[in-house]
Design a protein around this motif. Structure first.
Motif, short mmCIF file in Angstrom:
data_model
loop_
_atom_site.label_atom_id
_atom_site.label_comp_id
_atom_site.label_asym_id
_atom_site.label_seq_id
_atom_site.Cartn_x
_atom_site.Cartn_y
_atom_site.Cartn_z
N THR A 64 0.56 -1.21 0.12
CA THR A 64 0.05 -0.05 0.07
C THR A 64 0.85 1.21 -0.06
O THR A 64 1.94 1.20 0.24
CB THR A 64 -0.98 0.07 1.27
N ASN A 65 0.10 2.32 -0.28
CA ASN A 65 1.22 3.46 -0.07
C ASN A 65 1.30 3.97 1.38
O ASN A 65 -0.02 4.34 2.03
CB ASN A 65 0.34 4.81 -0.86
N LEU A 66 2.22 4.00 1.98
CA LEU A 66 2.18 4.05 3.54
C LEU A 66 2.01 5.57 3.90
O LEU A 66 2.26 6.46 3.06
CB LEU A 66 3.60 3.83 3.82
N PRO A 67 1.44 5.82 5.12
CA PRO A 67 1.35 7.29 5.38
C PRO A 67 2.56 8.05 5.36
O PRO A 67 3.55 7.61 5.64
CB PRO A 67 0.95 6.91 7.12
N TRP A 90 -11.21 -2.38 1.68
CA TRP A 90 -10.46 -1.98 3.09
C TRP A 90 -8.98 -2.94 3.04
O TRP A 90 -9.18 -4.02 2.64
CB TRP A 90 -11.38 -2.38 4.10
N GLU A 91 -7.95 -2.18 3.85
CA GLU A 91 -6.93 -2.91 3.83
C GLU A 91 -6.47 -3.11 5.29
O GLU A 91 -6.55 -2.55 6.03
CB GLU A 91 -5.80 -1.82 3.41
N TYR A 100 -4.42 0.97 8.02
CA TYR A 100 -3.43 2.27 7.91
C TYR A 100 -4.25 3.57 8.33
O TYR A 100 -3.92 4.52 7.90
CB TYR A 100 -2.73 2.39 6.73
N THR A 101 -5.29 3.44 8.97
CA THR A 101 -6.17 4.42 8.81
C THR A 101 -6.11 5.22 10.47
O THR A 101 -6.95 5.91 10.77
CB THR A 101 -7.72 4.04 8.84
N ALA A 102 -5.06 4.77 11.25
CA ALA A 102 -4.94 5.44 12.29
C ALA A 102 -6.30 5.44 13.21
O ALA A 102 -6.59 6.19 14.32
CB ALA A 102 -4.82 7.10 12.41
N THR A 103 -6.93 4.24 13.30
CA THR A 103 -8.05 3.67 14.11
C THR A 103 -7.75 2.44 14.93
O THR A 103 -6.73 1.93 14.51
CB THR A 103 -9.34 3.58 13.01
N MET A 105 -9.37 0.05 14.37
CA MET A 105 -10.21 -0.90 13.70
C MET A 105 -8.79 -2.01 13.38
O MET A 105 -7.78 -1.72 12.97
CB MET A 105 -10.64 -0.43 12.42
N TYR B 255 -12.93 6.70 3.27
CA TYR B 255 -11.46 6.74 3.54
C TYR B 255 -10.80 5.38 3.86
O TYR B 255 -9.86 5.18 3.47
CB TYR B 255 -11.33 7.75 4.70
N LYS B 256 -11.43 4.70 4.74
CA LYS B 256 -11.05 3.09 5.00
C LYS B 256 -10.51 2.25 3.86
O LYS B 256 -9.66 1.78 3.83
CB LYS B 256 -11.94 2.67 6.08
N ALA B 257 -11.48 2.61 2.84
CA ALA B 257 -11.06 1.83 1.75
C ALA B 257 -10.11 2.49 0.54
O ALA B 257 -9.60 1.75 0.24
CB ALA B 257 -12.50 1.72 0.78
N ARG B 259 -7.93 5.19 1.37
CA ARG B 259 -6.98 6.21 2.14
C ARG B 259 -5.57 6.12 1.38
O ARG B 259 -4.84 7.01 1.16
CB ARG B 259 -6.64 5.76 3.34
N PRO B 263 -2.26 9.00 0.95
CA PRO B 263 -1.75 8.43 2.35
C PRO B 263 -1.25 9.92 3.17
O PRO B 263 -0.56 9.43 4.32
CB PRO B 263 -0.53 7.89 1.76
N ARG B 266 -3.66 11.15 7.35
CA ARG B 266 -3.35 9.91 8.19
C ARG B 266 -4.38 9.67 9.09
O ARG B 266 -3.96 8.84 10.02
CB ARG B 266 -1.98 10.34 8.66
#
Lengths: 126, 351
Positions: A64-67, A90-91, A100-103, A105, B255-257, B259, B263, B266
């Protein structure tokens, strides 16, 4: 006297019969689990997307594209570890179960151990 | 509790007063063409012009404005000239820049100097973003200039790279950027609905929320708030918080799908909005009052609302009858009435 629970394990067979890049999806009771081999590493996650319950482990295993800190920059990474849901993309990183959503989850992960050249999936203590 | 009014309208009583602030070379053009863009299109839609109906577009003299504030326990007011950001909807570039600069100096001279209870909203012409950035650094350094108004109506959403110098300057100067509904569809901007021109005022009046949300989405996904952590955005009369709540449910989900396409974003869009965006209470559609406040409380909206009277316009409210300022369990009325604005505009120590 307390009974010592030992973790339940599933013997998935010899290491050399589990090819690099291979995935196996298996059912244990009511739970479906995907086991992945990435190089010499094995990872297992629950085959269930927390979004709408799709079979997550049937999606592509990619990167994925990292933060990143600034807009316009792309940094591809986690190649081979990012499981992308086949329904809505979703990843999740199969190493941690996290997105990678900072949640908070995450998907459930399971340890995989190699014992005597055989792959063992460690399930929750019974 | 004394209040901060985050949407208090002023206007120039006649065009000659503003013309004085323009270079001679441009004065006649302003006086001849005032009210119209230089492409000949009306700056103020005839159906949306309170002056044409004999109603005030804003206070024209500070004394009357300050008297109203004193009578309603309003300690500070953020001044807006409703029509000023419309300069960005002219088809020209030099002229609207000059006009914005003239307006800003007029605001300082006529309203701010000597009256510390009044705080000003400057504007810039987005046709020349580099010059706009210079103007923000110049007149934005006046201690009572507290934010920069941009036109809500544009040809592109504000996250686009071309607007960067404006947002960079605003963030550098610690000035929030404010979008006030009303310039959508003006002059050379896009139509006020995403599908074209509305048939009537009713249709026009319910469009601004979608327009604001389009700008906000662009600013988030293009990474303005990631690149400029000090940037703040204010929405006034853009439909209140309610439309934002369900929009953010969807934005967070998508966004969850997706992002990985941006990137640099954040965290969840809702988290970005709660930190970077503030909304005025004006034009909120309250409907069922108990349900309205239940939804707002569930979102934590009392942390991001700025009480706004919209005085002295015809759709203004008075603090004594505004439900946003009523004491209720679970609702931080002091934040809405004063503290959110004090924090946003750097007035904490003054209060």
């Amino acid at each position: 006297m307390k009974r010592e629970d030992s973790p339940k394990t599933l013997d998935l067979g010899p290491v050399d019969e589990f090819a690099d890049g291979e995935r196996r999806i298996m059912r244990h009771g009511r739970v479906s689990i995907g086991v992945f081999r990435v190089g010499d590493d094995f990872h297992a996650v629950r085959n269930y997307c927390p979004h709408e319950g799709a079979e997550l482990c049937r999606g592509p295993l990619t990167g994925t594209n990292l933060p990143v800190a600034r807009s316009g920059h792309m940094e591809w990474g986690a190649e081979g570890y990012v499981l992308r849901c086949p329904w809505h993309a979703w990843e999740f990183d199969i190493r941690t179960g996290r997105s990678y959503t900072a949640t908070k989850m995450r998907i459930k992960t399971y340890p995989v151990e190699i014992r005597e050249q055989r792959v063992h999936l460690i399930l929750k203590a019974s | 509790m004394t209040l901060i009014d985050s949407d208090f309208h002023v206007t120039w009583s006649d065009n000659a007063a503003l013309a004085e602030y323009l270079p001679k070379a441009w004065q006649q053009r302003f006086l001849r063409g005032s009210g119209h863009s230089q492409s000949g299109l009306p700056v103020t839609q005839p159906f949306y012009n309170p002056a044409a109906q004999g109603q005030p577009g804003g206070w024209s003299e500070p004394e009357a404005a300050v008297t109203w504030m004193e009578n309603h326990q309003v300690e500070k007011a953020i001044l807006h000239a409703y029509q000023a950001p419309a300069v960005s909807n002219f088809g020209d570039a030099d002229y609207p820049s000059l006009l914005a600069e003239a307006f800003n100096q007029w605001l300082i001279d006529h309203w701010l100097d000597g009256r510390t209870e009044l705080l000003g909203t400057m504007t810039v012409a987005t046709q020349d973003p580099v010059r706009a950035g210079k103007e923000i650094r110049k007149r934005g350094s006046h201690p009572q200039i507290v934010q920069v108004a941009l036109s809500a109506g544009t040809l592109q959403p504000y996250g686009k790279l071309g607007f960067r110098p404006i947002f960079e300057a605003a963030a550098e100067m610690g000035l929030p950027v404010v979008l006030h509904a009303g310039t959508e569809g003006v002059a050379v901007s896009n139509p006020p609905s995403s599908h074209g021109w509305p048939r009537n005022l009713l249709e026009y009046r319910v469009c601004p929320a979608t327009n604001f949300i389009a700008h906000l989405t662009s600013l988030i996904t293009e990474g303005l708030f990631s690149d400029l952590p000090d940037l703040r955005l204010v929405g006034l009369e853009v439909g209140g918080v309610l439309p934002l709540i369900t929009y953010l449910w969807r934005f967070d989900k998508n966004y969850k799908a997706l992002r990985s396409e941006c990137p640099w974003v954040r965290e969840l869009p809702s988290a970005v909005v709660k930190r970077h965006v503030r909304l005025g209470t004006g034009s909120a559609a309250i409907g069922e009052e108990h349900l309205y406040f239940e939804l707002l409380e569930s979102f934590g909206a009392d942390e991001m609302l700025l009480w706004s009277s919209n005085q002295p316009r015809w759709d203004a409210v008075e603090p004594e009858s505004d439900p946003h300022l009523k004491e209720r369990t679970g609702w931080q009325v002091e934040k809405v009435g004063r503290e959110n604005a004090a924090a946003l505009y750097g007035m904490t120590s003054a209060l």
